[in-house]
Design a protein around this motif. Structure first.
Motif, PDB file in Angstrom:
ATOM      1  N   THR A 175       3.689  -6.861  -0.214  1.00 37.41           N
ATOM      2  CA  THR A 175       4.515  -6.954  -1.417  1.00 37.41           C
ATOM      3  C   THR A 175       4.697  -8.406  -1.848  1.00 37.41           C
ATOM      4  O   THR A 175       4.584  -8.731  -3.044  1.00 37.41           O
ATOM      5  CB  THR A 175       5.883  -6.283  -1.177  1.00 37.41           C
ATOM      6  OG1 THR A 175       5.642  -4.930  -0.814  1.00 37.41           O
ATOM      7  CG2 THR A 175       6.757  -6.345  -2.405  1.00 37.41           C
ATOM      8  N   ASP A 203       4.910   1.908  -3.804  1.00 32.45           N
ATOM      9  CA  ASP A 203       5.587   2.154  -2.526  1.00 32.45           C
ATOM     10  C   ASP A 203       6.910   2.880  -2.769  1.00 32.45           C
ATOM     11  O   ASP A 203       7.693   2.447  -3.622  1.00 32.45           O
ATOM     12  CB  ASP A 203       5.834   0.801  -1.835  1.00 32.45           C
ATOM     13  CG  ASP A 203       6.437   0.952  -0.447  1.00 32.45           C
ATOM     14  OD1 ASP A 203       6.726   2.092  -0.024  1.00 32.45           O
ATOM     15  OD2 ASP A 203       6.632  -0.087   0.218  1.00 32.45           O
ATOM     16  N   SER A 205       9.705  -1.875  -3.017  1.00 31.67           N
ATOM     17  CA  SER A 205       9.938  -3.279  -2.651  1.00 31.67           C
ATOM     18  C   SER A 205       9.562  -4.243  -3.768  1.00 31.67           C
ATOM     19  O   SER A 205      10.292  -5.200  -4.026  1.00 31.67           O
ATOM     20  CB  SER A 205       9.158  -3.639  -1.386  1.00 31.67           C
ATOM     21  OG  SER A 205       9.354  -2.671  -0.408  1.00 31.67           O
ATOM     22  N   ASP A 208       0.834  -2.389  -5.656  1.00 36.64           N
ATOM     23  CA  ASP A 208       1.455  -2.665  -4.361  1.00 36.64           C
ATOM     24  C   ASP A 208       1.624  -1.360  -3.583  1.00 36.64           C
ATOM     25  O   ASP A 208       2.361  -0.472  -4.018  1.00 36.64           O
ATOM     26  CB  ASP A 208       2.822  -3.343  -4.569  1.00 36.64           C
ATOM     27  CG  ASP A 208       3.389  -3.846  -3.253  1.00 36.64           C
ATOM     28  OD1 ASP A 208       2.632  -4.445  -2.467  1.00 36.64           O
ATOM     29  OD2 ASP A 208       4.584  -3.623  -2.994  1.00 36.64           O
ATOM     30  N   PRO A 209       0.945  -1.224  -2.442  1.00 36.15           N
ATOM     31  CA  PRO A 209       0.983   0.047  -1.713  1.00 36.15           C
ATOM     32  C   PRO A 209       2.088   0.079  -0.650  1.00 36.15           C
ATOM     33  O   PRO A 209       2.675  -0.947  -0.326  1.00 36.15           O
ATOM     34  CB  PRO A 209      -0.381   0.060  -1.031  1.00 36.15           C
ATOM     35  CG  PRO A 209      -0.608  -1.386  -0.687  1.00 36.15           C
ATOM     36  CD  PRO A 209       0.082  -2.207  -1.762  1.00 36.15           C
TER      37      PRO A 209
HETATM   38 MG   LIG Z   1       5.601  -3.771   0.847  1.00 39.42          MG
END
Ligand SMILES: [Mg+2]
Ligand SMILES: Nc1ncnc2c1ncn2[C@@H]1O[C@H](COP(=O)(O)OP(=O)(O)O)[C@@H](O)[C@H]1O
Length: 273
Positions: free
Chosen positions: A17, A40, A44, A143-144
Motif C-alpha cells: 500500500t 483491499d 488501507s 492496491d491488492p
Molecule cells: Mg496493503
C-alpha cells in the motif's frame, strides 16, 4: 490505454500500500494522470490518503459488480488534507476509487449479477473497466490485499506489470521464487481463461530496509542480478520515521517530509517506471 501496475506479494506489511500511494503520488507530481484503485477489504490505500467516502458514495464494490455503469460515481480526486493540501503540476492528477469491506464478496456477487454483461467472467471485469472508462489516465495502480483469492487473481491478470515489494530478510529469495512461479503459472493459464496479454515483473522492490540490514540488501541485490530477476538496481526503500508518520498524517511521504530518504527512493523508482 493506461499502464496498469500493481504491487504484488502475498505477505502483509511489506509496503504494497505504501508503494501504491507513494508511486501514485510521484507519478502525479511528474504530470501524469493516475488512478489508484483500492482492491483491499482493509481499505488501507483509501485510509492512508485520508479519503472518507461520502454517504452513498460508490466504491470499488459497485464498480466491479455493475461494470457497465462506469467509474465516475466512485472516483474521488485526491487533494490532501486540510493540514497538508496537495496540488499537482499542470496535467498531473491523482484520483482514487475507494475500497470496500465487501470486496471479498464481489466475485460471488458478480457471478450472480444480472448487470454484469457484457463482461464474461470476473477476471475480465478490471480489464473491461480500464479499457472502457480509464482512457484519460496514464497509469492505473491497483492496491491488492495480502490474500490469494479471486479478487487478487483478477488484479494480477489486469496488471501489465507488477512491482513486488520484498523485505531484506534471509529467506527473501524463497519468497521471490514462489512469486515468480505463481506469475508464470498465471500467465500460462491466460489462454484457457480467454485473457489477452501478459503480466510482466517490473521489478522487485526491496522495501522497509533498516540501517542494520545493508549487508542483506547487498546480498539480495547480488542474488537477483545472478538470477537475472528484474529489480530497481541499487535503489531500495529505507524504513524511516517519516515513512510511518506520513501514514498517520494521511499523506504521501514526500508531502510530509520532501527530503526524507524513503520519499527520495520512491521518486527514483518512479523515474525507472
Ligand atoms: Mg496493503
Ligand atoms: N519506508 C517505510 N518507512 C517506514 N514505515 C513504512 C515504510 N513502508 C511501509 N511502512 C509502514 O509499514 C506498515 C505496512 O506497510 P503497508 O504498505 O501497509 O504494507 P502492505 O500493504 O504490504 O500490507 C505501515 O504501517 C506503513 O506505514
Amino acid at each position: 490505454m493506461p499502464k496498469v501496475i500493481s504491487p504484488a506479494n502475498s505477505k502483509g506489511g511489506v509496503a504494497k500500500t505504501t508503494s501504491s500511494v507513494n508511486l501514485g503520488h510521484e507519478l502525479a507530481c511528474c504530470g501524469k494522470k493516475v488512478l489508484i484503485i483500492d482492491g483491499d477489504s482493509q481499505r488501507s490505500a483509501t485510509k492512508n490518503l485520508g479519503i472518507e467516502p461520502r454517504p452513498g458514495q460508490a466504491t470499488i464494490y459497485a464498480v466491479i459488480t455493475e461494470p457497465s455503469l462506469g467509474i465516475k460515481r466512485a472516483v474521488v480526486a485526491y487533494t490532501g488534507t486540510p493540514r497538508y493540501p496537495v496540488q499537482y503540476p499542470p496535467g498531473g492528477r491523482l484520483d482514487v476509487i475507494p475500497g470496500a469491506k465487501q470486496i471479498t464478496e464481489a466475485p460471488t456477487a458478480f457471478d450472480k449479477s444480472r448487470d454484469r454483461q457484457p463482461v464474461p467472467t470476473f477476471n475480465h471485469v478490471l480489464p473491461y473497466i480500464i479499457e472502457h472508462f480509464c482512457g484519460e489516465y496514464d497509469y492505473v495502480i491497483i492496491d491488492p490485499s495480502p490474500s490469494q483469492d479471486r479478487v487478487n487473481a483478477a488484479i494480477i491478470y489486469a496488471a501489465d506489470a507488477i512491482i513486488a515489494p520484498v523485505a531484506a530478510e534471509p529467506m527473501a529469495m524463497d519468497g521471490v521464487q514462489e512469486l515468480l512461479e505463481s506469475l508464470l503459472e498465471m500467465n500460462a493459464a491466460r489462454d484457457g481463461l480467454r485473457l489477452a496479454g501478459q503480466t510482466k515483473l517490473a521489478g522487485l522492490l526491496i522495501a522497509k530496509v533498516y540501517p542494520d540490514q545493508m549487508k542483506l540488501v547487498a546480498s539480495l541485490q547480488q542474488a537477483l542480478d545472478g538470477a537475472h530477476i528484474a529489480h530497481f538496481g541499487p535503489t531500495y526503500i529505507p524504513y524511516t520515521t517519516a515513512g510511518w508518520e506520513s501514514t498517520g498524517e494521511r499523506v504521501p511521504i514526500a508531502i510530509y517530509a520532501p527530503d526524507d530518504a524513503a520519499a527520495q527512493a520512491y521518486r527514483i523508482v518512479t523515474q525507472a517506471l
